[in-house]
Design a protein around this motif. Sequence first.
Motif, short mmCIF file in Angstrom:
data_model
loop_
_atom_site.label_atom_id
_atom_site.label_comp_id
_atom_site.label_asym_id
_atom_site.label_seq_id
_atom_site.Cartn_x
_atom_site.Cartn_y
_atom_site.Cartn_z
N ILE A 1 -19.96 51.76 103.10
CA ILE A 1 -20.51 51.21 101.85
C ILE A 1 -21.79 50.46 102.24
N GLN A 2 -22.89 50.81 101.63
CA GLN A 2 -24.14 50.09 101.88
C GLN A 2 -24.61 49.44 100.58
N VAL A 3 -24.50 48.09 100.53
CA VAL A 3 -25.08 47.34 99.40
C VAL A 3 -26.50 46.98 99.82
N ALA A 4 -27.47 47.44 99.04
CA ALA A 4 -28.87 47.11 99.32
C ALA A 4 -29.39 46.41 98.07
N SER A 5 -29.39 45.07 98.08
CA SER A 5 -29.79 44.40 96.84
C SER A 5 -31.31 44.46 96.68
N PRO A 6 -31.76 44.73 95.44
CA PRO A 6 -33.18 44.92 95.18
C PRO A 6 -33.99 43.71 95.63
N SER A 7 -35.14 43.98 96.26
CA SER A 7 -35.95 42.88 96.80
C SER A 7 -37.42 43.28 96.83
N ARG A 8 -38.30 42.36 96.44
CA ARG A 8 -39.76 42.49 96.59
C ARG A 8 -40.27 43.88 96.18
N GLU A 9 -39.81 44.34 95.03
CA GLU A 9 -40.05 45.73 94.66
C GLU A 9 -41.51 46.05 94.36
N ARG A 10 -42.32 44.99 94.16
CA ARG A 10 -43.75 45.26 93.87
C ARG A 10 -44.59 45.35 95.14
N VAL A 11 -43.97 45.12 96.31
CA VAL A 11 -44.71 45.27 97.56
C VAL A 11 -44.50 46.73 98.03
N ASP A 12 -45.62 47.42 98.34
CA ASP A 12 -45.57 48.87 98.63
C ASP A 12 -44.59 49.25 99.72
N THR A 13 -44.58 48.48 100.85
CA THR A 13 -43.71 48.86 101.96
C THR A 13 -42.24 48.88 101.53
N TYR A 14 -41.88 48.02 100.58
CA TYR A 14 -40.49 47.96 100.12
C TYR A 14 -40.15 49.17 99.25
N ALA A 15 -41.12 49.59 98.43
CA ALA A 15 -40.89 50.77 97.58
C ALA A 15 -40.74 52.00 98.45
N THR A 16 -41.57 52.10 99.51
CA THR A 16 -41.50 53.25 100.42
C THR A 16 -40.17 53.26 101.16
N LEU A 17 -39.75 52.08 101.63
CA LEU A 17 -38.48 51.99 102.36
C LEU A 17 -37.32 52.46 101.47
N ARG A 18 -37.36 52.04 100.21
CA ARG A 18 -36.28 52.45 99.30
C ARG A 18 -36.22 53.97 99.20
N ASP A 19 -37.38 54.59 99.06
CA ASP A 19 -37.42 56.06 98.97
C ASP A 19 -36.83 56.69 100.23
N GLU A 20 -37.23 56.15 101.39
CA GLU A 20 -36.76 56.74 102.66
C GLU A 20 -35.23 56.62 102.80
N ILE A 21 -34.72 55.44 102.45
CA ILE A 21 -33.27 55.23 102.58
C ILE A 21 -32.53 56.16 101.61
N GLU A 22 -33.02 56.23 100.38
CA GLU A 22 -32.32 57.05 99.39
C GLU A 22 -32.38 58.53 99.76
N LEU A 23 -33.48 58.95 100.37
CA LEU A 23 -33.59 60.34 100.83
C LEU A 23 -32.54 60.61 101.91
N SER A 24 -32.43 59.69 102.90
CA SER A 24 -31.49 60.00 103.99
C SER A 24 -30.04 59.88 103.52
N VAL A 25 -29.73 58.93 102.63
CA VAL A 25 -28.35 58.86 102.10
C VAL A 25 -28.03 60.15 101.35
N GLY A 26 -28.97 60.61 100.52
CA GLY A 26 -28.76 61.84 99.75
C GLY A 26 -28.53 63.04 100.66
N ARG A 27 -29.34 63.13 101.72
CA ARG A 27 -29.21 64.25 102.67
C ARG A 27 -27.85 64.24 103.35
N ILE A 28 -27.46 63.04 103.85
CA ILE A 28 -26.19 62.94 104.59
C ILE A 28 -25.03 63.28 103.65
N ASN A 29 -25.04 62.69 102.46
CA ASN A 29 -23.95 62.98 101.52
C ASN A 29 -23.93 64.45 101.12
#
Length: 492
Positions: free
Chosen positions: A323-351
Amino acid sequence: MSAPSPSSTKYAFVVASNRLPVDRVVDQDGNEGWRHSPGGLVTALEPVMRANDGAWVGWVGQPEVEVEPFDNEGIHIVPVPLSGEDVEEYYEGFSNDTLWPLYHDVIEHPSYHRDWWNAYKRVNERFATQIAEITEQDGIVWVQDYQLQLVPALLRAKRPDLTIGFFNHIPFPPVGIYAQLPWRAQILDGLLGADVIGFQRHDDASDFLRAVRHIKGYTTKGQTIDVPVDDPDAPRSRKGITVRHVEARHFPISIDAESFEAIARRPEVQERAREIRESLGNPKTVLLGVDRLDYTKGIRHRIKAFGELVEDGRIKVEDAALIQVASPSRERVDTYATLRDEIELSVGRINGDLGVIGHQPISYLHHGYPREEMVALYLAADIMLVTALRDGMNLVAKEYVAARFDSDGVLILSEFAGAADELKQAVIVNPHDIGALKDSIERAIEMPRRERSTRMRALRKRVRDNDVARWSRSFLEALDRHAPRNAQLDPS
Ligand code: GDG
């Protein structure tokens, strides 16, 4: 935004942080109210605040909101307004896109912009003006964290009578990295306005002392820095110049361990923990990660390690769930938006690649949860994964331990989190070493009950004996030693 209007009420003890310990809530009819946000810092400071009639200075968390000082659950709240531009440049910009990556081993590239620096100076000045106006003669001020590093010196210039403490919640970088900062000397000057500068780890304090020697050329002896001052009455250093003594030491922060244990002992929370396991299909092993969605936390590394273990067949998908809880944080900073995309891509791939009907390897939750739910998750998890690439302390590690009154569960803890200095009976890992991380997860899955319980009991003792009340007491005692005799705090 204009400086806040002067307030006539004065306080003997003042805490300042970027965010106030309250959240502004507006109901459907537009009525405004305040909700106490029960963080560890508030819990630790509340008793001292009450005993000393203290005030808390900070931002309400929304731009362009100007609010008069008010009282909330026994704490005097003194808001400092921020404009939209201040939020963009001082908070999202200089604090979270310059200082944050620089102080966390440049995991992401820090951006250096002169406009952001100007905004940082402007907002720090506003905080210092507000604190100077509301603090009593000879009062004690405790400034929190990297957003306000210029406040100590700005405040000392306005109010030399005050005793000033500063605590840095995040790491302080080695001088070779810190030296990148175009405003490195000004930040050190800002911090050196304090009497006591606190850090999480011994190494953070050492790195700070080294930066002071290399960049400012000041003399240090042990944890004391000789800061030259233009005051004929001040003590003299060995070189014969007049100096102020500033102390830089580590004070590892902690949690209110008792309250986490009390929540964990509630029957409904234990029932919820059972429900969580059941909804995952009662796998043999539940693994958990809880973090703000931040690139410092090593979320990608742990997902990769777990995904590979399933892919290699070392873990059967029916037997384990992460279970990975990733609470939303600093969403208006670009690096955080990119990180979210990367994590969601790898979770989607693994699942997608490794899941079967009824069992998906990773349950990814991009939400914040109430504390009771967090504690139920801690109780449900056989293995807690704290794989930060760099972290000042990491309170989640301590919360997991505090919740496990059953002396079960295994904490896998990165050596790059401050908590690793204290929580030595955890399974300590280098999260960059994916092979070693995979081995540690496997070892934790197979660890016999007796070893789990010996380790957890030792961890629990450590966290219980060193709770957040002890942290604030030891910092304030150190600060008190710099205060005039008539200005000392009531510790209760
Ligand atoms: C900084 C430093 C240092 C998270 N999601 C939810 C939630 N949380 C709570 C955790 C924990 C806190 O937030 C996070 O604290 P950490 O210490 O793990 O990390 P940072 O936010 O980065 O904090 C850090 C700390 O300051 C204190 O000095 O330890 O190194 O980076 O308490 O439980 N709480 C709830 N719902 C969530 O969804 N209720």
